[in-house]
Motif scaffolding. Structure first.
Motif, PDB file in Angstrom:
ATOM      1  N   UNK A 113      34.360 -55.689  16.524  1.00  0.00           N
ATOM      2  CA  UNK A 113      35.235 -54.770  15.733  1.00  0.00           C
ATOM      3  C   UNK A 113      34.567 -53.666  15.048  1.00  0.00           C
ATOM      4  N   UNK A 144      33.987 -51.173  17.160  1.00  0.00           N
ATOM      5  CA  UNK A 144      35.226 -50.338  17.269  1.00  0.00           C
ATOM      6  C   UNK A 144      35.295 -49.124  16.206  1.00  0.00           C
ATOM      7  N   UNK A 145      34.876 -49.672  14.840  1.00  0.00           N
ATOM      8  CA  UNK A 145      34.940 -48.955  13.661  1.00  0.00           C
ATOM      9  C   UNK A 145      33.824 -47.554  14.064  1.00  0.00           C
ATOM     10  N   UNK A 205      35.329 -44.916  16.260  1.00  0.00           N
ATOM     11  CA  UNK A 205      36.195 -44.070  15.598  1.00  0.00           C
ATOM     12  C   UNK A 205      35.828 -43.230  14.795  1.00  0.00           C
ATOM     13  N   UNK A 206      34.573 -43.581  14.275  1.00  0.00           N
ATOM     14  CA  UNK A 206      33.833 -42.704  13.113  1.00  0.00           C
ATOM     15  C   UNK A 206      33.057 -41.675  13.707  1.00  0.00           C
ATOM     16  N   UNK A 224      35.088 -37.832  15.657  1.00  0.00           N
ATOM     17  CA  UNK A 224      34.933 -36.408  15.077  1.00  0.00           C
ATOM     18  C   UNK A 224      33.573 -35.865  14.911  1.00  0.00           C
ATOM     19  N   UNK A 274      32.224 -26.947   5.861  1.00  0.00           N
ATOM     20  CA  UNK A 274      33.029 -27.886   5.628  1.00  0.00           C
ATOM     21  C   UNK A 274      32.835 -29.517   6.183  1.00  0.00           C
ATOM     22  N   UNK A 275      33.579 -30.303   6.132  1.00  0.00           N
ATOM     23  CA  UNK A 275      33.126 -31.762   6.512  1.00  0.00           C
ATOM     24  C   UNK A 275      32.806 -31.694   8.035  1.00  0.00           C
ATOM     25  N   UNK A 276      32.814 -30.876   8.799  1.00  0.00           N
ATOM     26  CA  UNK A 276      32.533 -31.168  10.105  1.00  0.00           C
ATOM     27  C   UNK A 276      31.299 -30.701  10.415  1.00  0.00           C
ATOM     28  N   UNK A 298      30.395 -34.261   5.906  1.00  0.00           N
ATOM     29  CA  UNK A 298      30.543 -35.731   5.740  1.00  0.00           C
ATOM     30  C   UNK A 298      30.771 -36.207   7.160  1.00  0.00           C
ATOM     31  N   UNK A 299      31.798 -35.709   7.936  1.00  0.00           N
ATOM     32  CA  UNK A 299      31.728 -36.085   9.400  1.00  0.00           C
ATOM     33  C   UNK A 299      30.728 -35.779  10.232  1.00  0.00           C
ATOM     34  N   UNK A 348      28.763 -39.915   7.306  1.00  0.00           N
ATOM     35  CA  UNK A 348      29.471 -40.941   7.798  1.00  0.00           C
ATOM     36  C   UNK A 348      29.148 -41.644   9.102  1.00  0.00           C
ATOM     37  N   UNK A 376      37.785 -60.340  12.504  1.00  0.00           N
ATOM     38  CA  UNK A 376      36.909 -59.114  12.777  1.00  0.00           C
ATOM     39  C   UNK A 376      38.188 -57.893  12.588  1.00  0.00           C
ATOM     40  N   UNK A 420      37.465 -56.375   9.292  1.00  0.00           N
ATOM     41  CA  UNK A 420      36.387 -55.274   9.241  1.00  0.00           C
ATOM     42  C   UNK A 420      36.875 -54.061   9.510  1.00  0.00           C
ATOM     43  N   UNK A 421      37.972 -53.913  10.579  1.00  0.00           N
ATOM     44  CA  UNK A 421      38.034 -52.554  10.899  1.00  0.00           C
ATOM     45  C   UNK A 421      38.908 -51.905   9.590  1.00  0.00           C
ATOM     46  N   UNK A 433      37.880 -48.830   7.758  1.00  0.00           N
ATOM     47  CA  UNK A 433      38.677 -47.784   7.968  1.00  0.00           C
ATOM     48  C   UNK A 433      39.328 -47.081   6.542  1.00  0.00           C
ATOM     49  N   UNK A 444      41.192 -26.862   7.707  1.00  0.00           N
ATOM     50  CA  UNK A 444      40.092 -27.927   8.320  1.00  0.00           C
ATOM     51  C   UNK A 444      40.421 -29.145   7.880  1.00  0.00           C
ATOM     52  N   UNK A 445      40.577 -29.397   6.699  1.00  0.00           N
ATOM     53  CA  UNK A 445      40.772 -30.818   6.146  1.00  0.00           C
ATOM     54  C   UNK A 445      42.166 -31.238   6.408  1.00  0.00           C
ATOM     55  N   UNK A 501      41.553 -32.487  10.051  1.00  0.00           N
ATOM     56  CA  UNK A 501      40.695 -33.445  10.198  1.00  0.00           C
ATOM     57  C   UNK A 501      41.370 -34.876   9.575  1.00  0.00           C
TER      58      UNK A 501
END
Lengths: 249, 197
Positions: free
Chosen positions: A192, A195-196, A199-200, A203, A213-215, A220-221, A225, B23, B26-27, B31, B133-134, B137
């Motif tokens: 899991x 998987x997290x 997802x992070x 982006x 900006x964030x990208x 941050x992305x 992160x 588990x 955790x996700x 998130x 942008x945000x 995102x």
């Protein structure tokens, strides 16, 4: 498959159910401490290299970028040297990851070996970036266009590293969820966590399209992160590998 | 008189059970932390350029946002009911409700597509305003979670053929929990993007 020959119940509680004896345990610890020390040295290099940890923005003017490399060449060169040491962080950790995953797989350990190859690919951009930054600081008076280009390639290489890490997370997920059924070498929550991570990291693919900006590569992305998520994942992984469990036959 | 509890009940009393697999939490918490960081970054950026952010917010379609919120809340309710019915043994109704939730999720994706199409009609220039942008995102990352969640719901409904086995119940609960996470994220994203000024 007992370990009665190695002298008693204590020894049989080897790390992660391995039935191998004290040398293996010691090697694991050496590898992990090497990783930690290299990482600390590399982080110090990164801080010295970029002045303060927040990376320079991709929207800096050319003069500002040149000033980074011309203002403090000695400090920058020391920083790059330490960063080179830091690029050695993950080699032994990936090997540990690989070996424990190979325990799970059968005669054709496809995923374990793919993990090893992908790990090498994941660690390479940081090394390349260090080399390019070294070239920038080595002759700070050279053509500004060249320095700007090497600066850009270096930071892009360092931060735009989506694919290897996504693949690593995918392999961990496949191994823990679908292959590790009988021995239970890894706990399910590790999958899991992978998987997290996935997802992070997705982006992070947008880094080439943004200069602020964030990208952006200092966003941050873009870096913070993904870096944090992957560090947490590696810490969790190593912690579960190093836990003591009685070996299963 | 036998004063000892049967062994099974003893272990049940001493180990409080958390719904779903350990588990999946955790996700969920991971998130939530990730999105909290993104919200903090958004609020910080908003503070620096309030005019542009307000202009971007005013251009958003509030009706579509409310519709999306209602869609997700209803689908969350459907999933909760489905997991409960599955636990009680009524696999057919559970399956139907899970498919309803997946369909509602698809509806969310369609309304999102309309919103995105309207925004992107202006081309890449839309990103000149940092608000957008945000916007892309936060809603884009959330949309990825919605799509993954729909996949999970469809898998759940496929596996609901055989009810009862405790491990399978835990998997169903885990899937439902992920969908609740998706809903929870939207409930924070919606006021943050569409309402806060």
């Amino acid at each position: 498959m007992g370990s009665s020959s190695s002298g008693g119940g204590e020894r049989s509680m080897a790390l992660n159910g391995l039935d191998d004896g004290p040398e293996t345990l010691r090697d694991h610890w050496i590898a992990i401490w090497m990783g930690i020390i290299f990482l600390v040295v590399g982080s110090i290099g990164l801080v010295a290299l970029c002045g303060i940890l927040p990376f320079p923005s991709p929207s800096l003017s050319p003069d500002q970028v040149l000033a980074i490399y011309r203002d403090n060449p000695i400090r920058m060169r020391i920083g790059v040297l330490l960063l080179f040491i830091g690029t050695m962080t993950f080699n032994q950790l990936y090997t540990i990851q690989f070996l424990h995953m190979r325990r799970v797989e059968g005669r054709f350990p496809i995923w374990s070996y793919t993990l090893l190859c992908t790990g090498i690919m994941a660690a390479l951009p940081a090394w390349l970036a260090s080399l390019l930054w070294l070239a920038c600081t080595f002759r700070p008076d050279s053509d500004p266009g060249t320095i700007l280009l090497l600066h850009d390639i270096g930071f892009l290489a360092f931060t735009f590293s989506t694919l290897p890490f996504v693949v690593i997370a995918q392999i961990c997920y496949i191994i823990v969820f679908f292959r590790d059924r009988t021995q239970r070498v890894f706990p399910r929550w590790l999958a899991y966590m992978a998987v997290l991570d996935l997802l992070i990291f997705v982006p992070n693919a947008l880094v080439p399209f943004f200069k602020s900006g964030p990208f952006a590569w200092n966003g941050v992305m873009g870096i913070y992160l993904p870096l944090t998520a992957y560090s947490v994942f590696m810490i969790c992984f190593m912690t579960t590998v190093m836990r003591k469990r009685s070996p299963k036959s | 008189m036998n004063l000892e509890l049967p062994q099974r009940e003893l272990s049940k009393a001493s180990k409080p059970e958390v719904p779903g697999e350990e588990g999946v939490w955790v996700v969920i918490f991971g998130e939530m932390i990730v999105f909290s960081i993104l919200f903090a970054v958004f609020l910080d950026a908003r503070q620096k350029d309030a005019a542009a952010f307000e202009a971007g917010r005013a251009a958003l379609d509030l009706t579509l946002g409310v519709v999306n919120t209602l869609i997700l809340l209803t689908s969350s309710f459907a999933v909760a009911a489905a997991v409960d019915l599955y636990r009680k043994g009524d696999a057919w109704s559970a399956r139907a409700l899970t498919l309803v939730a997946a369909l509602l999720g698809l509806g969310f994706c369609i309304t999102k597509a309309f919103e995105y199409k309207a925004k992107l009609a202006a081309g890449a220039a839309v990103f000149d305003n940092p608000f957008h942008v945000y916007y892309f995102l936060l809603t884009g990352l959330h949309l990825v979670h919605v799509i993954v969640g729909i996949g999970i719901l469809l898998t759940m409904s496929a596996y609901m053929g055989r009810p009862g086995h405790p491990a399978r119940q835990r998997l169903m609960e885990s899937g439902g929990l992920f969908w609740h996470l998706v809903d929870l994220l939207w409930i924070v994203i919606f006021p943050l993007l569409y309402i806060l000024h």
